[in-house]
Design a protein around this motif. Structure first.
Motif, PDB file in Angstrom:
ATOM      1  N   ILE A  95      45.904  45.041  39.829  1.00 57.19           N
ATOM      2  CA  ILE A  95      46.972  44.192  39.312  1.00 57.19           C
ATOM      3  C   ILE A  95      47.160  43.010  40.255  1.00 57.19           C
ATOM      4  O   ILE A  95      47.480  43.183  41.429  1.00 57.19           O
ATOM      5  CB  ILE A  95      48.302  44.970  39.211  1.00 57.19           C
ATOM      6  CG1 ILE A  95      48.110  46.283  38.454  1.00 57.19           C
ATOM      7  CG2 ILE A  95      49.376  44.101  38.552  1.00 57.19           C
ATOM      8  CD1 ILE A  95      47.683  46.128  37.032  1.00 57.19           C
ATOM      9  N   THR A  96      46.993  41.793  39.752  1.00 58.57           N
ATOM     10  CA  THR A  96      47.170  40.601  40.573  1.00 58.57           C
ATOM     11  C   THR A  96      47.396  39.404  39.655  1.00 58.57           C
ATOM     12  O   THR A  96      47.852  39.568  38.521  1.00 58.57           O
ATOM     13  CB  THR A  96      45.955  40.402  41.515  1.00 58.57           C
ATOM     14  OG1 THR A  96      46.245  39.342  42.426  1.00 58.57           O
ATOM     15  CG2 THR A  96      44.691  40.116  40.758  1.00 58.57           C
ATOM     16  N   ALA A  97      47.059  38.188  40.146  1.00 63.14           N
ATOM     17  CA  ALA A  97      47.312  36.985  39.346  1.00 63.14           C
ATOM     18  C   ALA A  97      46.306  35.890  39.694  1.00 63.14           C
ATOM     19  O   ALA A  97      45.507  36.032  40.623  1.00 63.14           O
ATOM     20  CB  ALA A  97      48.738  36.486  39.580  1.00 63.14           C
ATOM     21  N   ASP A  98      46.360  34.815  38.919  1.00 63.07           N
ATOM     22  CA  ASP A  98      45.604  33.578  39.167  1.00 63.07           C
ATOM     23  C   ASP A  98      44.092  33.743  39.062  1.00 63.07           C
ATOM     24  O   ASP A  98      43.331  33.051  39.745  1.00 63.07           O
ATOM     25  CB  ASP A  98      45.960  32.992  40.538  1.00 63.07           C
ATOM     26  CG  ASP A  98      47.417  32.599  40.646  1.00 63.07           C
ATOM     27  OD1 ASP A  98      48.067  32.469  39.597  1.00 63.07           O
ATOM     28  OD2 ASP A  98      47.906  32.420  41.778  1.00 63.07           O
ATOM     29  N   TYR A  99      43.643  34.655  38.211  1.00 58.68           N
ATOM     30  CA  TYR A  99      42.197  34.832  38.034  1.00 58.68           C
ATOM     31  C   TYR A  99      41.623  33.714  37.173  1.00 58.68           C
ATOM     32  O   TYR A  99      42.206  33.321  36.167  1.00 58.68           O
ATOM     33  CB  TYR A  99      41.892  36.190  37.387  1.00 58.68           C
ATOM     34  CG  TYR A  99      41.243  37.143  38.353  1.00 58.68           C
ATOM     35  CD1 TYR A  99      39.866  37.251  38.439  1.00 58.68           C
ATOM     36  CD2 TYR A  99      42.016  37.900  39.226  1.00 58.68           C
ATOM     37  CE1 TYR A  99      39.259  38.105  39.348  1.00 58.68           C
ATOM     38  CE2 TYR A  99      41.431  38.756  40.138  1.00 58.68           C
ATOM     39  CZ  TYR A  99      40.052  38.852  40.190  1.00 58.68           C
ATOM     40  OH  TYR A  99      39.452  39.681  41.096  1.00 58.68           O
ATOM     41  N   GLU A 156      35.631  34.559  37.256  1.00 55.13           N
ATOM     42  CA  GLU A 156      35.925  35.626  38.201  1.00 55.13           C
ATOM     43  C   GLU A 156      36.126  36.965  37.505  1.00 55.13           C
ATOM     44  O   GLU A 156      35.915  38.026  38.119  1.00 55.13           O
ATOM     45  CB  GLU A 156      37.160  35.269  39.023  1.00 55.13           C
ATOM     46  CG  GLU A 156      36.944  34.081  39.953  1.00 55.13           C
ATOM     47  CD  GLU A 156      38.214  33.631  40.637  1.00 55.13           C
ATOM     48  OE1 GLU A 156      38.120  32.944  41.670  1.00 55.13           O
ATOM     49  OE2 GLU A 156      39.318  33.952  40.139  1.00 55.13           O
ATOM     50  N   PHE A 157      36.513  36.942  36.244  1.00 52.54           N
ATOM     51  CA  PHE A 157      36.698  38.204  35.518  1.00 52.54           C
ATOM     52  C   PHE A 157      35.374  38.968  35.378  1.00 52.54           C
ATOM     53  O   PHE A 157      35.362  40.196  35.326  1.00 52.54           O
ATOM     54  CB  PHE A 157      37.290  37.938  34.127  1.00 52.54           C
ATOM     55  CG  PHE A 157      38.776  37.702  34.131  1.00 52.54           C
ATOM     56  CD1 PHE A 157      39.674  38.753  34.181  1.00 52.54           C
ATOM     57  CD2 PHE A 157      39.289  36.416  34.076  1.00 52.54           C
ATOM     58  CE1 PHE A 157      41.035  38.550  34.185  1.00 52.54           C
ATOM     59  CE2 PHE A 157      40.654  36.184  34.071  1.00 52.54           C
ATOM     60  CZ  PHE A 157      41.540  37.259  34.125  1.00 52.54           C
ATOM     61  N   PHE A 158      34.243  38.243  35.327  1.00 56.54           N
ATOM     62  CA  PHE A 158      32.951  38.914  35.207  1.00 56.54           C
ATOM     63  C   PHE A 158      32.663  39.812  36.407  1.00 56.54           C
ATOM     64  O   PHE A 158      31.883  40.762  36.311  1.00 56.54           O
ATOM     65  CB  PHE A 158      31.824  37.880  35.063  1.00 56.54           C
ATOM     66  CG  PHE A 158      31.795  37.182  33.731  1.00 56.54           C
ATOM     67  CD1 PHE A 158      31.390  37.844  32.585  1.00 56.54           C
ATOM     68  CD2 PHE A 158      32.175  35.853  33.625  1.00 56.54           C
ATOM     69  CE1 PHE A 158      31.362  37.197  31.363  1.00 56.54           C
ATOM     70  CE2 PHE A 158      32.150  35.196  32.405  1.00 56.54           C
ATOM     71  CZ  PHE A 158      31.736  35.869  31.261  1.00 56.54           C
ATOM     72  N   ASP A 159      33.264  39.503  37.546  1.00 60.87           N
ATOM     73  CA  ASP A 159      32.967  40.241  38.772  1.00 60.87           C
ATOM     74  C   ASP A 159      33.435  41.694  38.724  1.00 60.87           C
ATOM     75  O   ASP A 159      33.034  42.503  39.567  1.00 60.87           O
ATOM     76  CB  ASP A 159      33.598  39.547  39.981  1.00 60.87           C
ATOM     77  CG  ASP A 159      33.003  38.170  40.232  1.00 60.87           C
ATOM     78  OD1 ASP A 159      31.842  37.948  39.855  1.00 60.87           O
ATOM     79  OD2 ASP A 159      33.717  37.315  40.810  1.00 60.87           O
ATOM     80  N   ALA A 160      34.275  42.041  37.770  1.00 61.90           N
ATOM     81  CA  ALA A 160      34.732  43.433  37.652  1.00 61.90           C
ATOM     82  C   ALA A 160      33.566  44.363  37.323  1.00 61.90           C
ATOM     83  O   ALA A 160      33.523  45.509  37.785  1.00 61.90           O
ATOM     84  CB  ALA A 160      35.803  43.553  36.584  1.00 61.90           C
ATOM     85  N   GLU A 161      32.607  43.888  36.522  1.00 64.42           N
ATOM     86  CA  GLU A 161      31.398  44.641  36.163  1.00 64.42           C
ATOM     87  C   GLU A 161      31.691  46.089  35.750  1.00 64.42           C
ATOM     88  O   GLU A 161      30.949  47.018  36.065  1.00 64.42           O
ATOM     89  CB  GLU A 161      30.388  44.615  37.313  1.00 64.42           C
ATOM     90  CG  GLU A 161      29.914  43.205  37.651  1.00 64.42           C
ATOM     91  CD  GLU A 161      28.722  43.202  38.584  1.00 64.42           C
ATOM     92  OE1 GLU A 161      27.591  43.298  38.075  1.00 64.42           O
ATOM     93  OE2 GLU A 161      28.927  43.100  39.798  1.00 64.42           O
ATOM     94  N   ILE A 198      40.519  44.542  35.843  1.00 64.95           N
ATOM     95  CA  ILE A 198      41.351  43.504  36.441  1.00 64.95           C
ATOM     96  C   ILE A 198      42.455  43.150  35.448  1.00 64.95           C
ATOM     97  O   ILE A 198      42.173  42.897  34.268  1.00 64.95           O
ATOM     98  CB  ILE A 198      40.529  42.237  36.757  1.00 64.95           C
ATOM     99  CG1 ILE A 198      39.426  42.540  37.790  1.00 64.95           C
ATOM    100  CG2 ILE A 198      41.435  41.122  37.256  1.00 64.95           C
ATOM    101  CD1 ILE A 198      38.427  41.403  37.949  1.00 64.95           C
ATOM    102  N   ALA A 199      43.692  43.131  35.915  1.00 62.53           N
ATOM    103  CA  ALA A 199      44.817  42.764  35.055  1.00 62.53           C
ATOM    104  C   ALA A 199      45.594  41.633  35.727  1.00 62.53           C
ATOM    105  O   ALA A 199      46.225  41.834  36.769  1.00 62.53           O
ATOM    106  CB  ALA A 199      45.721  43.955  34.812  1.00 62.53           C
TER     107      ALA A 199
END
Length: 365
Positions: free
Chosen positions: A304-308, A312-317, A322-323
């Motif tokens: 849980i965070t912000a400003d993605y 950068e979302f692709f990095d979750a793999e 990521i929320a």
């Protein structure tokens, strides 16, 4: 009371030395000896917040985000930063920011997010290193206890949930004073052998001056022998982000609804769900994308965070969900945290929470 009394207390909980290099926490407008009677607490210091402080008769604004990040070369009212600083100065209102130093301590911003989400057994996600040092000194046996106590009172010897930590070993010290010396034991011009205790203890670097003053005052010798060593160990109570666990695992959809309700989020941007129960959750208030690898390594189901940003979302793999809940949404409870901290310490001091929503982002739903 004097402004310094309040800011010194805040800095005892979140030392300025713990802020990130890019940050500008601390007293931005005002003088430490300024008399204050009321403080206004806000996440951001905007023009509207300064107007609110004026209307409510507050002499201090304590904000999470610093109004000034970079140097200001002109004061002509062309930017909101200039206007805020100008108006605060004209009305004798001090502005104090407590930003990443409050992010980086246990019991700070990220702990409050964990509490709001109901996470248990939370701890620092990415502890910092190189902020601890070791002090070694040599004391006559009879005075060892008084020197230890003085060092502990100055802030040395804290390791996790333990305080007054030190290692002590016995040995023999030798010295010979010259004709100008006034030794505590022995005689000038004669070599003296003294049974001594070697005291070793650790301390955070920001307390070094305070610690040395305490050592010199408590130590009986005219010339105090001591060594300072850098320690590369991680400081488990200082660092970025936190991670904790839900008492009862939730489905991903249930957890998203829980987050949306708890953090009063208008919308949550998230990566593809993995179809797994959610128990372990990493959090970072504000822009926390730099902690993704640590969240994955710690076995987090959600981050849980912000400003993605988009890519950068692709990095979750699919290793974690990521929320992105929004910057304001992730840190809004910092205001309540600061209110509680100040009110608890200064019960007779007037503390007010801003009534202004400073979130610059609006949502069309």
């Amino acid at each position: 009371m004097k402004l310094a009394e309040l800011t010194n207390y805040l800095e005892s909980l979140a030392p300025l030395a713990y802020q990130e290099d890019y940050d500008n926490s601390g007293l931005i407008v005002g003088r430490p000896d300024q008399e204050i009677h009321q403080a206004l607490i806000s996440l951001d210091c905007t023009e509207a917040v300064v107007d609110e402080a004026i209307a409510k008769g507050c002499q201090l604004i304590v904000s999470h985000h610093p109004i000034v990040f970079k140097g200001i070369k002109k004061f002509n009212g062309q930017t909101y930063v200039q206007r805020v600083v100008e108006k605060a100065i004209r009305h004798h209102i001090a502005i104090y920011a407590i930003h990443t130093n409050l992010d980086n301590v246990t019991g700070g911003v990220n702990q409050r997010i964990c509490d709001v989400l109901g996470l248990k057994d939370s701890h620092i996600l990415s502890p910092k290193n190189n902020i601890l040092k070791k002090l070694v000194t040599y004391v006559p046996k009879a005075q060892a206890a008084q020197v230890r106590d003085a060092l502990f009172k100055a802030g040395a010897g804290h390791i996790g949930n333990y305080s007054e930590c030190s290692f002590n070993s016995e040995g023999t010290g030798t010295f010979k004073g010259n004709e100008n010396s006034d030794p505590f034991v022995g005689l000038p011009g004669q070599q003296h052998h003294e049974a001594e205790i070697k005291i070793e203890t650790i301390y955070p670097v920001n307390l070094e001056n305070k610690l040395l003053v305490a050592l010199f005052l408590a130590h009986p010798y005219e010339e105090v022998a001591y060594d300072l060593y850098p320690v590369t160990n991680q400081h488990q109570q200082v660092g970025s982000g936190m991670i904790g666990e839900l008492e009862i695992p939730l489905t991903e959809e249930e957890f998203l609804r829980h987050v949306k309700y708890s953090l009063k989020a208008q919308v949550i941007r998230h990566t593809e769900l993995r179809g797994k129960p959610v128990r372990r959750v990493a959090v970072c208030g504000g822009s926390g994308g730099f902690l993704l690898k640590q969240a994955i390594s710690a076995g987090a189901d959600f981050f849980i965070t912000a400003d993605y940003k988009y890519h950068e979302f692709f990095d979750a793999e699919k290793k974690v969900v990521i929320a992105d809940v929004g910057h304001f949404e992730s840190e809004q409870f910092t205001q309540n945290l600061l209110y509680e901290i100040i009110q608890k310490k200064f019960a007779n001091f007037a503390v007010r929470l801003t009534e202004i929503n400073t979130n610059p982002i609006k949502y069309f739903i």
